[in-house]
Write an enzyme that holds these catalytic residues in place. Structure first.
Site, PDB file in Angstrom:
ATOM      1  N   ASP A  93      55.388  53.694  16.144  1.00 51.94           N
ATOM      2  CA  ASP A  93      55.071  53.156  17.468  1.00 51.94           C
ATOM      3  C   ASP A  93      54.587  54.321  18.333  1.00 51.94           C
ATOM      4  O   ASP A  93      55.371  55.089  18.860  1.00 51.94           O
ATOM      5  CB  ASP A  93      56.324  52.513  18.078  1.00 51.94           C
ATOM      6  CG  ASP A  93      56.091  52.034  19.511  1.00 51.94           C
ATOM      7  OD1 ASP A  93      54.971  52.205  20.031  1.00 51.94           O
ATOM      8  OD2 ASP A  93      57.055  51.491  20.102  1.00 51.94           O
ATOM      9  N   TRP A 102      63.138  52.466  22.953  1.00 55.60           N
ATOM     10  CA  TRP A 102      62.085  51.637  22.355  1.00 55.60           C
ATOM     11  C   TRP A 102      62.307  51.419  20.863  1.00 55.60           C
ATOM     12  O   TRP A 102      62.119  50.304  20.352  1.00 55.60           O
ATOM     13  CB  TRP A 102      60.694  52.224  22.609  1.00 55.60           C
ATOM     14  CG  TRP A 102      60.214  51.959  24.010  1.00 55.60           C
ATOM     15  CD1 TRP A 102      59.938  52.890  24.967  1.00 55.60           C
ATOM     16  CD2 TRP A 102      59.977  50.680  24.628  1.00 55.60           C
ATOM     17  NE1 TRP A 102      59.541  52.265  26.136  1.00 55.60           N
ATOM     18  CE2 TRP A 102      59.554  50.925  25.959  1.00 55.60           C
ATOM     19  CE3 TRP A 102      60.088  49.364  24.186  1.00 55.60           C
ATOM     20  CZ2 TRP A 102      59.241  49.889  26.843  1.00 55.60           C
ATOM     21  CZ3 TRP A 102      59.774  48.331  25.076  1.00 55.60           C
ATOM     22  CH2 TRP A 102      59.356  48.602  26.386  1.00 55.60           C
ATOM     23  N   LYS A 132      49.268  53.023  28.263  1.00 52.16           N
ATOM     24  CA  LYS A 132      49.744  54.371  28.550  1.00 52.16           C
ATOM     25  C   LYS A 132      48.647  55.412  28.361  1.00 52.16           C
ATOM     26  O   LYS A 132      48.347  56.157  29.273  1.00 52.16           O
ATOM     27  CB  LYS A 132      50.951  54.703  27.681  1.00 52.16           C
ATOM     28  CG  LYS A 132      52.240  54.105  28.243  1.00 52.16           C
ATOM     29  CD  LYS A 132      52.913  53.124  27.385  1.00 52.16           C
ATOM     30  CE  LYS A 132      54.035  52.407  28.121  1.00 52.16           C
ATOM     31  NZ  LYS A 132      54.923  51.707  27.216  1.00 52.16           N
TER      32      LYS A 132
HETATM   33  C1  LIG Z   1      55.655  50.754  26.667  1.00 55.07           C
HETATM   34  C2  LIG Z   1      56.154  50.819  25.286  1.00 55.07           C
HETATM   35  C3  LIG Z   1      56.351  49.663  24.511  1.00 55.07           C
HETATM   36  C4  LIG Z   1      56.208  48.253  25.056  1.00 55.07           C
HETATM   37  O1  LIG Z   1      54.947  47.903  25.303  1.00 55.07           O
HETATM   38  P1  LIG Z   1      54.564  46.451  25.877  1.00 55.07           P
HETATM   39  O2  LIG Z   1      53.084  46.506  25.789  1.00 55.07           O
HETATM   40  O3  LIG Z   1      55.109  46.335  27.250  1.00 55.07           O
HETATM   41  O4  LIG Z   1      55.142  45.440  24.952  1.00 55.07           O
HETATM   42  C5  LIG Z   1      56.756  49.818  23.206  1.00 55.07           C
HETATM   43  N1  LIG Z   1      56.980  51.034  22.679  1.00 55.07           N
HETATM   44  C6  LIG Z   1      56.812  52.160  23.406  1.00 55.07           C
HETATM   45  C7  LIG Z   1      57.072  53.484  22.772  1.00 55.07           C
HETATM   46  C8  LIG Z   1      56.395  52.083  24.723  1.00 55.07           C
HETATM   47  O5  LIG Z   1      56.232  53.209  25.442  1.00 55.07           O
END
Ligand SMILES: *Cc1c(COP(=O)(O)O)cnc(C)c1O
Length: 361
Positions: free
Chosen positions: A173, A102, A197
């Site tokens: 993030d 990511w 999540k």
């Molecule tokens: C799932 C995830 C993303 C992407 O998220 P989307 O909402 O599908 O764009 C980005 N960073 C991390 C760490 C993730 O787990």
């Protein structure tokens, strides 16, 4: 029906009491005779709900007053663009720490908007995965910001100390780790997280941003990605994802009732320890990540005999333990055990793994 424990990485399981409450008020919310998703985001009843959700999140994370909380569209990946558009002025560069898939994707997207200095901190050998300690990161002193991903959802790698960036704004993030353990928000310039999540359904992204970072966006920034525009309009410059916001609010209430982030962090720790112990104590399963960097949210593991993978997946599915297939780029299995996964679910998984090993080991 067998009780299902859903180990999906995202969208992930939601707390059962939250789902039950949403169902109960689905077609008649607060006596309005309408579903919350049928109401104007400008109605006073909706605004009161939205404000309470923000207040609850502020309380859960002890967010200081000089931070804005934004409820945005566009997911985690939307922020891969929004962060450089808002925080990276022309002529400056930003440091991007790459620890897994990511953070790598975030750096690749940011390159479309400015000068990006990529710093890879993976320290892998054949049988061990590790990361460079935060104190050894070769950061630039004049970066506009430092971006990193404290929990790599795909790789199962966690950075559990907050790096000291010497005054350079730190951007994180937190899509797969927000609200899972306490963090000192004041150490960050900006935190973002896609909701699917640890917060609620997909379609909502939370951004927590220090006020002094607002108002410096690149000229080409789309208005719906401009943090200042969002902040000035209480995240309602355009129609927000109203139903996702409402469900996130229910999750915040659920978490507050449980005792908040500190309380859930204890449960999360117990869940992760139980599963890692089961992996480490077996000759059959394997996780080669150095203990300091093991994720408490996303736990990848591999069967030493990978010809048994399909059997493991079909039998676990039949036992009500779903979505354990690892991400295609790392293979094997992955158990995502966010806040909504009860300890009972991890106990059931460990029990299944031990039985499977007995039958096939
Ligand atoms: C799932 C995830 C993303 C992407 O998220 P989307 O909402 O599908 O764009 C980005 N960073 C991390 C760490 C993730 O787990």
């Amino acid at each position: 029906m067998t009780k299902i424990f859903n180990f999906c990485a995202g969208p992930a399981m939601l707390p059962t009491p939250v789902m039950a409450k949403a169902q109960q008020e689905f077609i008649n919310w607060q006596g309005t005779g309408s579903s919350v998703m049928e109401l104007s985001h400008r109605s006073s009843i909706y605004i009161a709900m939205a404000e309470k959700a923000e207040a609850d999140l502020r309380k859960l994370m002890s967010i200081p007053d000089n931070y804005k909380v934004l409820f945005c569209h566009g997911g985690g990946r939307g922020q891969f663009s929004a962060v450089p558009l808002n925080l990276l002025p022309k002529g400056k560069s930003a440091d991007y720490i790459v620890s897994g898939s990511w953070s790598k994707a975030a750096a690749a997207e940011a390159k479309n908007f400015g000068d990006i200095n990529v710093i890879n901190i993976n320290q892998d050998s054949d049988d061990n995965s590790s990361l460079l300690a935060t104190t050894d990161w070769p950061l630039s002193s004049d970066a506009a910001y430092v971006h990193y991903c404290p929990n790599e959802t795909v790789n199962g790698l966690e950075i559990n100390t907050i790096p000291d960036t010497n005054g350079v704004p730190l951007v994180a993030d937190m899509s797969s780790t927000i609200l899972s353990h306490e963090v000192d928000v004041s150490k960050f310039g900006l935190i973002y997280a896609g909701a699917q999540k640890n917060i609620g359904p997909s379609g909502l992204t939370i951004v927590i941003v220090r006020e002094d970072l607002l108002g410096h966006a690149q000229k080409a920034t789309p208005c719906i990605m401009n943090y200042k525009t969002a902040a000035d309009n209480d995240s309602m410059y355009n129609t927000p994802p109203t139903y996702a916001w409402y469900l996130a609010g229910l999750v915040f209430e659920w978490l507050s009732d449980l005792g908040g982030v500190k309380a859930i962090a204890e449960v999360n720790k117990a869940k992760a320890e139980l599963l890692y112990q089961a992996i480490d104590n077996s000759e059959f399963y394997l996780n080669h990540i150095e203990s300091d960097y093991r994720s408490k949210m996303n736990i990848p593991f591999w069967l030493k005999d990978d010809s048994l993978n399909d059997k493991f997946l079909s039998e676990s599915q039949a036992a009500g333990l779903t979505a354990l297939k690892g991400h295609r780029i790392v293979g094997g299995m992955r158990a995502s055990i966010y806040n909504a996964m009860p300890l009972e679910g991890v106990e059931a998984l460990v029990e299944f793994m031990q039985q499977f090993e007995k039958r096939n080991g």
